[in-house]
Design an enzyme around this catalytic site. Structure first.
Site, PDB file in Angstrom:
ATOM      1  N   ASP A   1       0.906  -0.990   0.014  1.00 15.25           N
ATOM      2  CA  ASP A   1      -0.143  -0.018  -0.083  1.00 15.25           C
ATOM      3  C   ASP A   1       0.807   1.211   0.184  1.00 15.25           C
ATOM      4  O   ASP A   1       2.053   1.227   0.500  1.00 15.25           O
ATOM      5  CB  ASP A   1      -0.662   0.177   1.142  1.00 15.25           C
ATOM      6  CG  ASP A   1      -1.512   1.150   1.672  1.00 15.25           C
ATOM      7  OD1 ASP A   1      -1.148   1.874   2.594  1.00 15.25           O
ATOM      8  OD2 ASP A   1      -2.239   1.832   0.783  1.00 15.25           O
TER       9      ASP A   1
ATOM     10  N   ASP B   1      -0.178   5.286   1.152  1.00 15.58           N
ATOM     11  CA  ASP B   1      -0.304   6.272   1.818  1.00 15.58           C
ATOM     12  C   ASP B   1      -0.393   5.501   3.213  1.00 15.58           C
ATOM     13  O   ASP B   1      -1.213   4.546   3.587  1.00 15.58           O
ATOM     14  CB  ASP B   1      -1.488   6.791   1.710  1.00 15.58           C
ATOM     15  CG  ASP B   1      -1.674   7.791   0.422  1.00 15.58           C
ATOM     16  OD1 ASP B   1      -2.222   7.565  -0.556  1.00 15.58           O
ATOM     17  OD2 ASP B   1      -0.528   8.659   0.376  1.00 15.58           O
TER      18      ASP B   1
ATOM     19  N   LYS C   1     -11.397  12.410  -3.574  1.00 12.17           N
ATOM     20  CA  LYS C   1     -12.507  12.945  -4.189  1.00 12.17           C
ATOM     21  C   LYS C   1     -13.851  12.348  -3.306  1.00 12.17           C
ATOM     22  O   LYS C   1     -14.799  13.155  -3.055  1.00 12.17           O
ATOM     23  CB  LYS C   1     -12.668  12.381  -5.506  1.00 12.17           C
ATOM     24  CG  LYS C   1     -11.944  13.561  -6.399  1.00 12.17           C
ATOM     25  CD  LYS C   1     -12.085  12.934  -7.794  1.00 12.17           C
ATOM     26  CE  LYS C   1     -11.100  11.548  -8.140  1.00 12.17           C
ATOM     27  NZ  LYS C   1     -11.066  11.259  -9.660  1.00 12.17           N
TER      28      LYS C   1
ATOM     29  N   ARG D   1     -13.663  11.661  -0.184  1.00 17.59           N
ATOM     30  CA  ARG D   1     -13.674  12.162   1.190  1.00 17.59           C
ATOM     31  C   ARG D   1     -14.329  13.593   1.050  1.00 17.59           C
ATOM     32  O   ARG D   1     -14.804  14.119   1.786  1.00 17.59           O
ATOM     33  CB  ARG D   1     -12.110  12.285   1.494  1.00 17.59           C
ATOM     34  CG  ARG D   1     -12.111  12.243   3.033  1.00 17.59           C
ATOM     35  CD  ARG D   1     -10.519  11.889   3.256  1.00 17.59           C
ATOM     36  NE  ARG D   1     -10.245  10.492   2.996  1.00 17.59           N
ATOM     37  CZ  ARG D   1      -8.858  10.325   2.358  1.00 17.59           C
ATOM     38  NH1 ARG D   1      -8.011  11.151   2.151  1.00 17.59           N
ATOM     39  NH2 ARG D   1      -8.618   8.943   2.286  1.00 17.59           N
TER      40      ARG D   1
ATOM     41  N   LYS E   1      -5.620  19.939  -4.938  1.00 16.96           N
ATOM     42  CA  LYS E   1      -4.995  19.400  -3.940  1.00 16.96           C
ATOM     43  C   LYS E   1      -4.098  18.502  -4.341  1.00 16.96           C
ATOM     44  O   LYS E   1      -2.762  18.419  -3.788  1.00 16.96           O
ATOM     45  CB  LYS E   1      -6.184  18.509  -3.136  1.00 16.96           C
ATOM     46  CG  LYS E   1      -5.664  17.675  -2.023  1.00 16.96           C
ATOM     47  CD  LYS E   1      -5.581  16.246  -2.495  1.00 16.96           C
ATOM     48  CE  LYS E   1      -4.719  15.301  -1.572  1.00 16.96           C
ATOM     49  NZ  LYS E   1      -4.605  13.890  -1.896  1.00 16.96           N
TER      50      LYS E   1
ATOM     51  N   THR F   1      -4.925   3.463  -3.284  1.00 14.65           N
ATOM     52  CA  THR F   1      -6.154   4.285  -3.547  1.00 14.65           C
ATOM     53  C   THR F   1      -5.775   5.561  -4.196  1.00 14.65           C
ATOM     54  O   THR F   1      -6.628   6.177  -4.836  1.00 14.65           O
ATOM     55  CB  THR F   1      -6.848   4.533  -2.219  1.00 14.65           C
ATOM     56  OG1 THR F   1      -7.387   3.352  -1.741  1.00 14.65           O
ATOM     57  CG2 THR F   1      -8.168   5.289  -2.444  1.00 14.65           C
ATOM     58  N   THR F   2      -4.551   5.923  -4.037  1.00 12.09           N
ATOM     59  CA  THR F   2      -4.056   7.364  -4.564  1.00 12.09           C
ATOM     60  C   THR F   2      -3.633   7.271  -5.973  1.00 12.09           C
ATOM     61  O   THR F   2      -3.811   6.143  -6.507  1.00 12.09           O
ATOM     62  CB  THR F   2      -3.019   7.989  -3.692  1.00 12.09           C
ATOM     63  OG1 THR F   2      -2.811   9.325  -3.957  1.00 12.09           O
ATOM     64  CG2 THR F   2      -1.492   7.285  -4.169  1.00 12.09           C
ATOM     65  N   SER F   3      -3.359   8.377  -6.490  1.00  9.49           N
ATOM     66  CA  SER F   3      -3.450   8.676  -8.129  1.00  9.49           C
ATOM     67  C   SER F   3      -1.739   8.239  -8.535  1.00  9.49           C
ATOM     68  O   SER F   3      -0.882   8.626  -7.626  1.00  9.49           O
ATOM     69  CB  SER F   3      -3.703  10.023  -8.381  1.00  9.49           C
ATOM     70  OG  SER F   3      -3.049  11.034  -7.532  1.00  9.49           O
TER      71      SER F   3
ATOM     72  N   ASN G   1       0.798  11.147  -7.390  1.00  6.58           N
ATOM     73  CA  ASN G   1       1.402  11.133  -6.069  1.00  6.58           C
ATOM     74  C   ASN G   1       2.297   9.862  -5.826  1.00  6.58           C
ATOM     75  O   ASN G   1       3.219  10.104  -5.028  1.00  6.58           O
ATOM     76  CB  ASN G   1      -0.102  10.968  -4.967  1.00  6.58           C
ATOM     77  CG  ASN G   1      -0.845  12.083  -5.328  1.00  6.58           C
ATOM     78  OD1 ASN G   1      -0.368  13.154  -5.795  1.00  6.58           O
ATOM     79  ND2 ASN G   1      -2.002  11.759  -4.597  1.00  6.58           N
TER      80      ASN G   1
ATOM     81  N   ASP H   1      -1.724  -0.134   6.372  1.00  2.11           N
ATOM     82  CA  ASP H   1      -1.640   0.534   7.267  1.00  2.11           C
ATOM     83  C   ASP H   1      -3.124   0.735   8.017  1.00  2.11           C
ATOM     84  O   ASP H   1      -3.169   1.364   8.854  1.00  2.11           O
ATOM     85  CB  ASP H   1      -1.184   1.813   6.964  1.00  2.11           C
ATOM     86  CG  ASP H   1      -1.921   2.676   6.305  1.00  2.11           C
ATOM     87  OD1 ASP H   1      -2.538   4.026   6.855  1.00  2.11           O
ATOM     88  OD2 ASP H   1      -2.437   2.384   5.148  1.00  2.11           O
TER      89      ASP H   1
HETATM   90  C1  XBP Z   1      -5.111   6.204   0.991  1.00  2.00           C
HETATM   91  C2  XBP Z   1      -6.283   7.006   0.856  1.00  2.00           C
HETATM   92  C3  XBP Z   1      -5.782   8.239  -0.260  1.00  2.00           C
HETATM   93  C4  XBP Z   1      -5.192   9.341   0.118  1.00  2.00           C
HETATM   94  C5  XBP Z   1      -5.171  10.518  -0.565  1.00  2.00           C
HETATM   95  O1  XBP Z   1      -4.361   5.727   0.111  1.00  2.00           O
HETATM   96  O2  XBP Z   1      -7.348   6.817   0.810  1.00  2.00           O
HETATM   97  O3  XBP Z   1      -7.263   8.563  -0.702  1.00  2.00           O
HETATM   98  O4  XBP Z   1      -5.874   9.559   1.768  1.00  2.00           O
HETATM   99  O5  XBP Z   1      -5.088  10.412  -1.840  1.00  2.00           O
HETATM  100  P1  XBP Z   1      -3.780   4.142   0.244  1.00  2.00           P
HETATM  101  P2  XBP Z   1      -5.994  10.985  -3.078  1.00  2.00           P
HETATM  102  O6  XBP Z   1      -4.672   3.112  -0.582  1.00  2.00           O
HETATM  103  O7  XBP Z   1      -2.477   4.267  -0.635  1.00  2.00           O
HETATM  104  O8  XBP Z   1      -3.557   3.903   1.553  1.00  2.00           O
HETATM  105  O9  XBP Z   1      -6.439  12.122  -2.699  1.00  2.00           O
HETATM  106  O10 XBP Z   1      -4.924  10.697  -4.209  1.00  2.00           O
HETATM  107  O11 XBP Z   1      -6.832   9.973  -3.029  1.00  2.00           O
HETATM  108 MG    MG Z   2      -2.785   3.300   3.554  1.00  2.00          MG
END
Ligand code: XBP
Ligand code: MG
Length: 248
Positions: free
Chosen positions: A12, A14, A56, A58, A89, A127-129, A132, A187
């Site tokens: 993962d 973030d 988005k 969120r 953002k 989940t992120t782009s 990032n 996490d």
């Molecule tokens: C965690 C998320 C992400 C980030 C923000 O991603 O939920 O949305 O908080 O990133 P991960 P974006 O699966 O890596 O833990 O604004 O690009 O969605």
């Molecule tokens: Mg995460």
């Protein structure tokens, strides 16, 4: 090194590869200011909002919270506004990461390099782009960071966000490996549920935003990966044996 049946690690991003959420939080608030929106998220609020995966999603969730009588006449226009806020953002976040605001968590780089040297396949399921991911890993690992990862699944390829297992199922299919030959590193509870639904044995490296999450079903919960060797991970994986996928 004998890694038994462990053939791939799926990371993962973030909160796992790096503690990114404080930077994401600052970037959200910067975007709200740019849009002259009277919203300011603090850490306790953001910690709750992280239960909604995806930036988005969120923003949309929060907007409905603060404006319960929100009437969306034109869905496309609403989606466009949320997209515009999220684009600002993302631009702010990328700038912050490029300015050194985020570092890899303890033990992450060592594990990536060791596993890569040992011939394990490495993948990312987030989940992120893409922008990032590349900003973070380019800063932390250099311009050829992508050579370490054979599969990257993210918001651009898996629109159904965690806890939906889509991102992990697509990662497994592209790895051409059964879940039992892999280990996911996450996490958050949403991440654990997504990985578990795909049948993946999962270890958790919790952080200040997710320490209160329910990690039942995880192989183990660690403060971070510092001092965690590939041999130990392979041992935990072997001891766990195969899990059933609950994905439909
Ligand atoms: C965690 C998320 C992400 C980030 C923000 O991603 O939920 O949305 O908080 O990133 P991960 P974006 O699966 O890596 O833990 O604004 O690009 O969605
Ligand atoms: Mg995460």
């Amino acid at each position: 090194m004998n890694t038994a049946g462990l053939q791939a690690l799926i990371f993962d991003v973030d909160g796992t590869l790096a503690d990114t959420e404080l930077a994401h939080l600052a970037a959200f608030n910067e975007a709200f200011a740019q849009e002259s929106l009277p919203w300011r998220w603090d850490v306790p609020l953001y910690t709750r909002l992280l239960e909604v995966s995806g930036g988005k999603e969120r923003i949309t969730y929060y907007w409905r919270q603060v404006q319960p009588d929100l009437k969306i006449i034109d869905n496309a226009a609403f989606t466009e506004i949320v997209q515009r806020i999220h684009d600002q953002k993302t631009a702010a976040y990328e700038r912050m990461v490029n300015n050194g605001a985020v570092r890899l968590r303890p033990g992450v780089l060592k594990l990536i390099e060791q596993a890569h040297d040992e011939g394990l396949r490495l993948a990312i399921a987030t989940t992120t782009s893409p922008v990032n991911i590349s900003a973070l890993l380019r800063c932390a690992m250099g311009p050829d960071w992508a050579r370490f990862f054979v599969v990257i699944e993210d918001a651009s390829t898996a629109p159904r966000k965690k806890p939906h297992p889509q991102v992990y199922l697509q990662t497994l299919s592209r790895l051409k490996l059964p879940a039992a030959a892999c280990l996911a590193i996450e996490d958050s509870a949403n991440g654990l549920r997504a990985a578990a639904a795909a049948g993946l044995p999962t270890i958790i490296t919790q952080n200040s935003f997710t320490g209160h999450h329910d990690f039942s079903g995880a192989l183990c919960v660690l403060p971070d990966l510092a001092g965690c060797t590939l041999a130990q991970l392979a041992g935990m994986h072997a001891a766990a044996g195969p899990k059933k996928s609950t994905a439909r």
